[in-house]
Design an enzyme around this catalytic site. Structure first.
Site, PDB file in Angstrom:
ATOM      1  N   LEU A  37     -18.943 -31.512  16.112  1.00 21.22           N
ATOM      2  CA  LEU A  37     -20.243 -32.090  15.461  1.00 21.22           C
ATOM      3  C   LEU A  37     -20.751 -31.727  14.569  1.00 21.22           C
ATOM      4  O   LEU A  37     -20.744 -30.197  13.601  1.00 21.22           O
ATOM      5  CB  LEU A  37     -21.184 -31.811  16.523  1.00 21.22           C
ATOM      6  CG  LEU A  37     -20.864 -31.957  17.667  1.00 21.22           C
ATOM      7  CD1 LEU A  37     -22.062 -32.146  18.653  1.00 21.22           C
ATOM      8  CD2 LEU A  37     -20.517 -34.639  17.583  1.00 21.22           C
ATOM      9  N   LYS A  68     -27.886 -32.264  23.627  1.00 23.81           N
ATOM     10  CA  LYS A  68     -27.024 -30.689  23.094  1.00 23.81           C
ATOM     11  C   LYS A  68     -27.275 -29.752  23.715  1.00 23.81           C
ATOM     12  O   LYS A  68     -27.761 -28.771  23.950  1.00 23.81           O
ATOM     13  CB  LYS A  68     -26.689 -30.309  21.510  1.00 23.81           C
ATOM     14  CG  LYS A  68     -25.723 -29.871  21.057  1.00 23.81           C
ATOM     15  CD  LYS A  68     -25.545 -29.828  19.572  1.00 23.81           C
ATOM     16  CE  LYS A  68     -24.670 -29.232  19.038  1.00 23.81           C
ATOM     17  NZ  LYS A  68     -24.845 -27.172  19.177  1.00 23.81           N
TER      18      LYS A  68
END
Ligand code: IVH
Length: 296
Positions: A37, A68
């Site tokens: 990411l 997350k």
């Protein structure tokens, strides 16, 4: 040539079978590369990324925002509704086969409610309430729940893995044929028996907010300007959660837009991690042990 790890799934062309051993029986290729990411740290940077991305999509795009989770990344491959194999992220192309240990996790479905062939990505974690108790019984205690979760997945004996009460949140599904939106993929995953994180948000200037509210009563739903409020709420919630999060992940909802945006060699352009500042602590170095590595 690799050898199949287990029964071969019947997959349509273009949905490659991941379960091929690469170098030895523990390493296997991912069917869809697991990229990293891209990360942001400032709210203004997130604002700019949202503006740029939604302008690119003609301002008709929705964003799903998720926590997350700070755990161990996993990809679960199912064939005909049965769990075929579970691979760690590894280097993104090749991961470690940790199927036997993943099968000991109660929240991972071994059989789905339908005979579907799919790949599901998620995060395996150890809830904080369980970490202290489990870690106290460890010969060599782990520094944090993430390391204990990752260490447990690598155990040689599954009986030892089974003794650690790991949990999972699944956050991405690859279907054949694919779902039109991420939201729809999540709904299908949930109906199939996967455990999803109920704390998420959906933000758009164009879509049907009431329909999203009905489908996901626990989600925060709003316009793009509400993402900042969701971010602030998550930062405030963080300390009271029973699992660790280190940020939020913002994802374009529509798969067609994701495909147009594509990816760099390192990360998709349609999703981004906004990382919280790390909790601060003081570390005292008590000793340094020098060792010679395997290659000298
Ligand atoms: S989507 C692996 N969504 O964050 C690429 N990732 O590099 C998947 N993570 O280890 C990106 N929660 O396992 C996504 N809701 C979430 C996530 C999430 C945790 C992990 C992921 C990877 C790391 C990013």
């Amino acid at each position: 040539m690799g050898v199949p790890c287990c029964r071969q799934p019947k997959l349509t062309p273009g949905f490659p079978n991941p379960c091929m051993a690469i170098r030895h029986t523990m390493e296997r290729a991912h069917s869809v590369p697991v990229l990293s990411l891209d990360k942001l740290y400032q709210p203004e940077e997130l604002g700019r990324w949202l503006k740029k991305t939604s302008e690119y999509a003609g301002n008709k795009v929705g964003f799903t925002v998720e926590e997350k989770i700070d755990g161990a990344s996993i990809v679960l491959y199912y064939d005909g509704g049965e769990l075929l194999c579970a691979l760690t992220r590894g280097n993104g192309l090749v991961g470690n086969d940790v199927t036997a240990n993943v099968k000991t996790i109660g929240a991972v479905p071994l059989r789905l409610s339908e005979d579907v062939t799919l790949a599901a990505r998620g995060e395996i974690f150890l809830p904080l309430g369980r970490f202290a108790a489990v870690n106290a019984g460890m010969e060599e205690p782990y520094a944090n729940p993430r390391n204990l979760a990752a260490g447990t997945l690598r155990r040689v004996k599954s009986s030892e893995a089974a003794a650690v009460p790991l949990d999972i949140f699944v956050y991405e599904g690859f279907f054949d044929p694919p779902a039109a939106t991420h939201r729809e993929a999540l709904e299908r995953l949930e109906a199939l028996g996967f455990r999803l994180n109920p704390s998420a948000g959906w933000f758009s200037e164009a879509g049907d907010r009431d329909a999203v509210r009905r489908a996901h009563p626990s989600w925060t739903v709003g316009g793009l300007a509400d993402i900042g409020g969701f971010l602030a709420a998550e930062r405030a919630r963080r300390a009271g959660l029973d699992y660790e999060i280190d940020g939020i992940v913002v994802k374009v909802d529509e798969l067609a837009v994701r495909e147009r945006l594509g990816a760099t060699g390192h990360h998709p352009r349609w999703e981004i991690a906004y990382k919280f500042e790390s909790p601060e602590g003081v570390t005292t170095v008590t000793a340094i042990e020098v060792q010679v590595g395997r290659t000298g």
